[in-house]
Design a protein around this motif. Structure first.
Motif, PDB file in Angstrom:
ATOM      1  N   ASP A  86      34.525  37.680  45.400  1.00  0.00           N
ATOM      2  CA  ASP A  86      34.808  39.066  45.798  1.00  0.00           C
ATOM      3  C   ASP A  86      36.186  39.471  45.263  1.00  0.00           C
ATOM      4  O   ASP A  86      36.913  38.633  44.732  1.00  0.00           O
ATOM      5  CB  ASP A  86      34.714  39.226  47.316  1.00  0.00           C
TER       6      ASP A  86
ATOM      7  N   ILE B 134      34.567  34.041  36.887  1.00  0.00           N
ATOM      8  CA  ILE B 134      33.286  34.550  36.388  1.00  0.00           C
ATOM      9  C   ILE B 134      33.254  34.316  34.877  1.00  0.00           C
ATOM     10  O   ILE B 134      34.122  34.814  34.156  1.00  0.00           O
ATOM     11  CB  ILE B 134      33.134  36.062  36.673  1.00  0.00           C
TER      12      ILE B 134
ATOM     13  N   GLU C 161      30.853  31.522  39.163  1.00  0.00           N
ATOM     14  CA  GLU C 161      29.799  32.487  38.820  1.00  0.00           C
ATOM     15  C   GLU C 161      29.674  32.553  37.300  1.00  0.00           C
ATOM     16  O   GLU C 161      30.670  32.758  36.602  1.00  0.00           O
ATOM     17  CB  GLU C 161      30.199  33.860  39.405  1.00  0.00           C
TER      18      GLU C 161
ATOM     19  N   TYR D 158      27.999  44.427  33.702  1.00  0.00           N
ATOM     20  CA  TYR D 158      28.032  43.355  34.703  1.00  0.00           C
ATOM     21  C   TYR D 158      29.282  43.476  35.578  1.00  0.00           C
ATOM     22  O   TYR D 158      29.197  43.487  36.811  1.00  0.00           O
ATOM     23  CB  TYR D 158      27.994  41.986  34.001  1.00  0.00           C
TER      24      TYR D 158
ATOM     25  N   ARG E 238      29.842  44.451  39.592  1.00  0.00           N
ATOM     26  CA  ARG E 238      30.467  43.477  40.497  1.00  0.00           C
ATOM     27  C   ARG E 238      31.691  44.091  41.176  1.00  0.00           C
ATOM     28  O   ARG E 238      31.937  43.863  42.364  1.00  0.00           O
ATOM     29  CB  ARG E 238      30.826  42.204  39.731  1.00  0.00           C
TER      30      ARG E 238
ATOM     31  N   THR F  98      25.635  42.643  43.821  1.00  0.00           N
ATOM     32  CA  THR F  98      25.383  41.199  43.671  1.00  0.00           C
ATOM     33  C   THR F  98      25.315  40.826  42.189  1.00  0.00           C
ATOM     34  O   THR F  98      25.073  41.685  41.333  1.00  0.00           O
ATOM     35  CB  THR F  98      24.026  40.811  44.291  1.00  0.00           C
ATOM     36  N   PRO F  99      25.478  39.534  41.873  1.00  0.00           N
ATOM     37  CA  PRO F  99      25.326  39.088  40.486  1.00  0.00           C
ATOM     38  C   PRO F  99      23.964  39.476  39.887  1.00  0.00           C
ATOM     39  O   PRO F  99      23.898  39.857  38.721  1.00  0.00           O
ATOM     40  CB  PRO F  99      25.492  37.566  40.589  1.00  0.00           C
TER      41      PRO F  99
ATOM     42  N   ALA G 149      24.124  42.965  39.000  1.00  0.00           N
ATOM     43  CA  ALA G 149      25.069  43.109  37.893  1.00  0.00           C
ATOM     44  C   ALA G 149      24.409  42.766  36.556  1.00  0.00           C
ATOM     45  O   ALA G 149      24.705  43.387  35.531  1.00  0.00           O
ATOM     46  CB  ALA G 149      26.302  42.235  38.139  1.00  0.00           C
TER      47      ALA G 149
END
Ligand SMILES: Nc1ncnc2c1ncn2[C@@H]1O[C@H](COP(=O)(O)OP(=O)(O)O)[C@@H](O)[C@H]1O
Ligand SMILES: [Mg+2]
Length: 309
Positions: A3, A194, A225, A268, A272, A277-278, A281
């Motif tokens: 987050d 990420i 992620e 993406y 985010r 959510t991924p 995204a």
């Protein structure tokens, strides 16, 4: 789920002057570069909802002035751009052979190679950001000692709650050797929250045999992620310890795949930063890149930027 303390973001890297062929030996001037393309699309997508900065170094000449003015006009935060009295922006020229495009670069002495010259400015620029984005190209253009300055600034920002996203975008020609790639990438992965790799690049550098291999390698490096892009193939995502494989919708009328990955990253990361959510995204990334590849050039006309809920 990763987050963000704030939806403001900074992308770090190089933008170059682009000369695109218009026929009869005439060229149109533009500006492009992987982390710049991503920042520009995010700024359009999040207009009015977040501040988006592009941290780079340019010259003090009129083309550099025009670049900074264009970014400011397009709503980017340009306070994080520093100026070099001696150097100018790098340049590349596109040559067309039928529909094949080849790229010729003049970037070895670009101002962006000194983007960490003012380390204090960099650390300050990162200060308010919820997310800092960079790529393997950002690292490849820096002298090794300057990479360490960037890593230190990223580590400090992370200690203050910022997240870091990284697209390896490995371009072997930009690196002094494959050993340098093999040594540097793990250093940045240790600072990455990420990761947004493309499977092709990872196969070439690490010999991965499937996108799941790629996910596993990034996970082992401590990245929470990861979304692995794979052209027309599915996107493989690792988030919250779970792997998902999401199909990529067919795109008709592909004209120019330049910037597909940069556009994906923009969709993406925008999603985010908005708290999606991924999995959502990935859909946003695919919508952005689908538009980008249906148009010439790496950046979309503003009217065609997909809107995000
Ligand atoms: N032929 C294609 N058909 C549909 N989507 C594509 C195609 N090529 C690229 N894309 C979209 O662009 C994204 C990034 O493409 P990819 O080629 O993997 O990255 P890069 O441009 O970094 O090499 C893909 O995840 C997909 O959403
Ligand atoms: Mg790429």
């Amino acid at each position: 789920m990763v987050d963000f303390k704030s939806s403001n973001m900074i992308s770090v890297g190089e933008a170059m002057v682009e000369l695109a062929p218009m026929g009869e030996g005439l060229y149109k001037r533009g500006f492009a570069g992987d982390t710049f393309n991503t920042a520009w699309h995010i700024a359009q997508a999040l207009h009015g909802r977040a501040s988006v900065g592009f941290a780079t170094r340019v010259g003090m000449d009129r083309i550099s002035d025009a670049f900074v003015a264009e970014l400011a006009d397009d709503g980017l935060d340009v306070s994080v751009i520093t100026r070099d009295r001696q150097r100018t922006m790098g340049l590349y020229l596109i040559e067309l052979d039928g529909v094949e495009r080849s790229f010729h670069y003049w970037r070895d002495t670009s101002a962006a190679r000194g983007l960490t010259a003012d380390g204090g400015a960099l650390a300050q620029a990162f200060g308010g950001a919820g997310l800092i984005h960079l790529s393997g190209i950002t690292l490849a253009i820096l002298p090794p000692a300057d990479r360490e300055i960037l890593f230190a600034a990223l580590a400090e920002a992370r200690a203050n709650g910022a997240r870091v996203s990284f697209d390896p975008n490995i371009r072997p020609r930009l690196w002094p050797s494959m050993d340098a790639v093999h040594l540097t990438i793990p250093q940045v992965l240790a600072l990455t929250d990420i990761a947004l790799p493309s499977f092709d690049d990872e196969v070439a550098v690490w010999g991965d045999t499937s996108p799941e291999d790629t996910l596993a390698r990034f996970a082992a490096a401590g990245v929470a992620e990861v979304a692995v892009k794979n052209g027309a193939g599915p996107v493989s995502v690792l988030a919250d310890g779970q792997i998902r494989t999401l199909p990529t919708p067919e795109v008709k009328g592909i004209r120019d795949t330049t910037g597909a990955g940069d556009g994906f990253n923009a969709g993406y990361l925008s999603a985010r930063l908005l708290g999606q959510t991924p999995q959502m995204a990935v859909l946003a990334g695919q919508r952005f890149s689908a538009e980008v590849i249906q148009h010439l050039g790496a950046r979309l006309p503003r009217a065609l930027i997909p809107s995000l809920p």
